[in-house]
Design a protein around this motif. Structure first.
Motif, short mmCIF file in Angstrom:
data_model
loop_
_atom_site.label_atom_id
_atom_site.label_comp_id
_atom_site.label_asym_id
_atom_site.label_seq_id
_atom_site.Cartn_x
_atom_site.Cartn_y
_atom_site.Cartn_z
N ALA A 52 0.82 -1.21 0.00
CA ALA A 52 0.00 0.00 0.00
C ALA A 52 0.86 1.26 0.00
O ALA A 52 0.47 2.28 -0.58
N THR A 53 2.03 1.20 0.64
CA THR A 53 2.89 2.39 0.66
C THR A 53 3.46 2.68 -0.72
O THR A 53 3.86 3.81 -1.00
N LYS A 54 3.52 1.67 -1.60
CA LYS A 54 4.01 1.89 -2.96
C LYS A 54 2.97 2.59 -3.82
O LYS A 54 3.27 3.02 -4.93
N CYS A 55 1.75 2.68 -3.30
CA CYS A 55 0.65 3.27 -4.06
C CYS A 55 0.21 4.60 -3.47
O CYS A 55 -0.91 5.07 -3.76
N THR A 56 1.04 5.19 -2.65
CA THR A 56 0.69 6.49 -2.08
C THR A 56 1.94 7.35 -1.98
O THR A 56 3.06 6.86 -2.15
N GLN A 57 1.75 8.62 -1.71
CA GLN A 57 2.84 9.57 -1.65
C GLN A 57 3.28 9.79 -0.20
O GLN A 57 2.50 9.54 0.73
N PRO A 58 4.51 10.26 0.02
CA PRO A 58 4.92 10.62 1.38
C PRO A 58 3.95 11.62 2.00
O PRO A 58 3.49 12.55 1.34
N GLY A 59 3.64 11.40 3.26
CA GLY A 59 2.70 12.27 3.94
C GLY A 59 1.26 11.82 3.81
O GLY A 59 0.36 12.49 4.32
N HIS A 60 1.03 10.66 3.16
CA HIS A 60 -0.32 10.16 2.97
C HIS A 60 -0.44 8.73 3.49
O HIS A 60 0.55 8.02 3.63
N LEU A 61 -1.68 8.32 3.74
CA LEU A 61 -2.00 6.98 4.22
C LEU A 61 -2.85 6.26 3.19
O LEU A 61 -3.80 6.83 2.66
N ARG A 62 -2.50 5.00 2.92
CA ARG A 62 -3.34 4.14 2.07
C ARG A 62 -3.83 2.99 2.93
O ARG A 62 -3.05 2.12 3.33
N ALA A 63 -5.11 3.00 3.25
CA ALA A 63 -5.72 1.94 4.03
C ALA A 63 -6.43 0.98 3.08
O ALA A 63 -7.22 1.42 2.24
N VAL A 64 -6.16 -0.30 3.21
CA VAL A 64 -6.74 -1.31 2.32
C VAL A 64 -7.85 -2.05 3.06
O VAL A 64 -7.63 -2.60 4.14
N ASP A 65 -9.02 -2.05 2.47
CA ASP A 65 -10.15 -2.80 3.03
C ASP A 65 -9.90 -4.28 2.84
O ASP A 65 -9.59 -4.74 1.73
N SER A 66 -10.02 -5.06 3.91
CA SER A 66 -9.74 -6.50 3.82
C SER A 66 -10.64 -7.20 2.81
O SER A 66 -10.24 -8.19 2.19
N VAL A 67 -11.85 -6.68 2.61
CA VAL A 67 -12.76 -7.28 1.64
C VAL A 67 -12.24 -7.09 0.21
O VAL A 67 -12.44 -7.94 -0.65
N ARG A 68 -11.55 -5.98 -0.03
CA ARG A 68 -11.06 -5.67 -1.37
C ARG A 68 -9.56 -5.91 -1.51
O ARG A 68 -8.93 -5.40 -2.45
N GLU A 69 -9.01 -6.68 -0.61
CA GLU A 69 -7.56 -6.86 -0.58
C GLU A 69 -7.04 -7.49 -1.87
O GLU A 69 -6.07 -7.02 -2.47
N ARG A 70 -7.68 -8.56 -2.32
CA ARG A 70 -7.21 -9.24 -3.54
C ARG A 70 -7.33 -8.32 -4.75
O ARG A 70 -6.44 -8.30 -5.61
N ALA A 71 -8.42 -7.58 -4.83
CA ALA A 71 -8.59 -6.66 -5.96
C ALA A 71 -7.52 -5.58 -5.95
O ALA A 71 -7.06 -5.15 -7.01
N PHE A 72 -7.12 -5.15 -4.77
CA PHE A 72 -6.06 -4.15 -4.66
C PHE A 72 -4.72 -4.71 -5.14
O PHE A 72 -3.95 -4.04 -5.84
N LEU A 73 -4.43 -5.96 -4.78
CA LEU A 73 -3.13 -6.55 -5.09
C LEU A 73 -3.00 -6.97 -6.55
O LEU A 73 -1.90 -6.94 -7.11
N GLN A 74 -4.08 -7.37 -7.18
CA GLN A 74 -4.02 -7.99 -8.50
C GLN A 74 -3.22 -7.20 -9.55
O GLN A 74 -2.38 -7.78 -10.25
N PRO A 75 -3.41 -5.89 -9.71
CA PRO A 75 -2.69 -5.19 -10.79
C PRO A 75 -1.27 -4.78 -10.44
O PRO A 75 -0.55 -4.27 -11.31
N LEU A 76 -0.84 -4.98 -9.21
CA LEU A 76 0.49 -4.51 -8.80
C LEU A 76 1.58 -5.39 -9.40
O LEU A 76 1.37 -6.58 -9.66
N PRO A 77 2.78 -4.83 -9.63
CA PRO A 77 3.86 -5.60 -10.26
C PRO A 77 4.35 -6.73 -9.37
O PRO A 77 4.44 -6.60 -8.15
N VAL A 78 4.69 -7.85 -10.00
CA VAL A 78 5.15 -9.02 -9.26
C VAL A 78 6.49 -8.76 -8.58
O VAL A 78 6.87 -9.47 -7.64
N THR A 79 7.21 -7.73 -9.00
CA THR A 79 8.50 -7.42 -8.40
C THR A 79 8.38 -6.86 -6.99
O THR A 79 9.40 -6.65 -6.33
N LEU A 80 7.17 -6.64 -6.51
CA LEU A 80 7.00 -6.27 -5.11
C LEU A 80 7.27 -7.46 -4.18
O LEU A 80 7.54 -7.27 -3.00
N LEU A 81 7.21 -8.66 -4.73
CA LEU A 81 7.43 -9.85 -3.91
C LEU A 81 8.90 -9.95 -3.49
O LEU A 81 9.80 -9.66 -4.28
#
Length: 396
Positions: free
Chosen positions: A150-179
């Motif tokens: 989530a920190t890779k999807c926000t700017q310094p000084g901001h918070l990205r809170a991920v809803d557990s219900v939408r967790e998979r949908a949030f992760l799906q488009p992110l690059p595999v190199t985050l692993l």
């Protein structure tokens, strides 16, 4: 679980710029004691400077960069300040590379709104203590990996809170190199055409285990939002140790290195399987004259690479004075933490490519002027001559 990930991007360069504002607009490269790149600002990274390069290579890639020695004591002191500040919120704080840490909020959060308020207060406290240039990006989720992503999807000084219900949908488009996989595994994923976490998550678990072993399976659980790794506070940091007694005293260094390789290799393999690395290695040598010597090596970046650890062991052996043969050896891996994914640009997704392109564009515009940049567009694709089909647009 309720986990907050606090990350100060480009921690060391940001610290230097905070202390010397004159370096704000100039590419900055910090050099470690081995004359290699320890950290680089975003402007220098956009020119191709990467961690581990020689200082000379960094100069070639970015001639305008300001190269300076890294004040490691200063970096460690400020990072310790950050960790102690986070521990005021919760005692369960786990370091994760330079300028980043997990915070287990535990039972401090009962409602979503309360959690957002608490996370924002943590960000404000860090900004007040360390200054505006070191304000963190924050990610909040029930798992460590998703909070970090989530920190890779926000700017310094901001918070990205991920809803557990939408967790998979949030992760799906992110690059595999985050692993937090090794370079070889990431390259193999690229060769297989797997670019996103969603693609990796849909693979058969059996096939993943067969191709990438336990580490690959754990990484897949992360990609699926099923990461169940707990936050391990510093007071509970795990250690791994191995001890070996020789039948006869041995004084030949190469033979000792062979023994030490067999001693430490299983420990490092276990770390890699669990997506972990060690921040410090301790070597104890017992001599035949009842004397014992101990040396320790702290790694600038936590590692589980056998080559790096063996080089450190050889260096520690060379520091010892030899009065008798060696009777026993002991290796201890300390400061164990989760592996930090450092190859995020190996197979960048479109959004990451665009972000990096914009950084280069802004840097070139600041150096040469915005009116010097042009973009080619296909304005008349049906024109009979190729030179009529494209035109140039001025970049603002």
């Amino acid at each position: 679980m309720s986990i907050l990930y606090c990350c100060i991007s480009d921690f060391a360069p940001a610290l230097v710029r905070r202390d010397d504002p004159r370096l704000q607009r100039r590419p900055l490269v910090l050099i470690d004691p081995e004359e290699r790149v320890f950290a680089a600002s975003a402007e220098a990274a956009a020119c191709g400077v990467v961690v581990g390069q020689t200082a000379r290579a960094a100069e070639v890639r970015c001639p305008e960069a300001h190269l300076m020695e890294t004040d490691l004591a200063r970096c460690r002191s400020e990072f310790e300040t950050l960790l102690q500040l986070l521990e005021h919120t919760s005692p369960r704080v786990e370091p994760h590379g330079w300028g980043a840490a997990y915070i287990d909020l535990g039972n401090l959060v009962q409602r979503h709104a309360d959690g957002v308020s608490l996370c924002q207060e943590v960000g404000r406290a860090v900004r007040r203590e360390l200054g505006e240039p070191l304000q963190p990006a924050l990610g909040w989720d029930r798992t460590k990996f998703t909070a970090q992503a989530a920190t890779k999807c926000t700017q310094p000084g901001h918070l990205r809170a991920v809803d557990s219900v939408r967790e998979r949908a949030f992760l799906q488009p992110l690059p595999v190199t985050l692993l937090p996989l090794g370079i070889d595994a990431l390259q193999r994923l690229g060769f297989l055409g797997l670019r996103t976490l969603g693609q990796y998550a849909t693979l058969s678990p059996g096939a993943v285990w067969q191709q990438f072993g336990r580490a690959g399976r754990l990484a897949q659980r992360c990609a699926r939002g099923e990461d169940d790794r707990p936050v391990v506070p510093r007071s509970q940091e795990r250690r791994l140790a191995a001890h070996y007694e020789l039948e006869n005293p041995l004084a030949e260094q190469q033979h000792l290195l062979t023994v030490l390789r067999h001693l430490v290799s299983p420990l490092l393999a276990g770390l890699r399987e669990n997506l972990q690395a060690c921040g410090q290695m301790r070597l104890t040598v017992h001599f035949a004259d009842n004397n014992a010597q101990e040396r320790a090596r702290t790694f600038l970046f936590p590692t589980a690479e056998e080559k790096r650890v063996l080089l450190a062991i050889e260096h520690l052996l060379n520091q010892m004075s030899w009065q008798a043969g060696v009777e026993a050896l002991e290796v201890t891996l300390e400061r164990i933490q989760d592996t930090v994914a450092s190859q995020l640009s190996l197979f960048p997704g479109e959004t990451e490519r665009e972000r990096k392109l914009h950084k280069v564009q802004h840097y070139l515009a600041a150096r040469f002027g915005a009116n010097r940049l042009r973009r080619a567009v296909l304005s008349h694709p049906g024109a009979p001559l190729p030179e009529w089909r494209a035109s140039w647009l001025e970049e603002s």
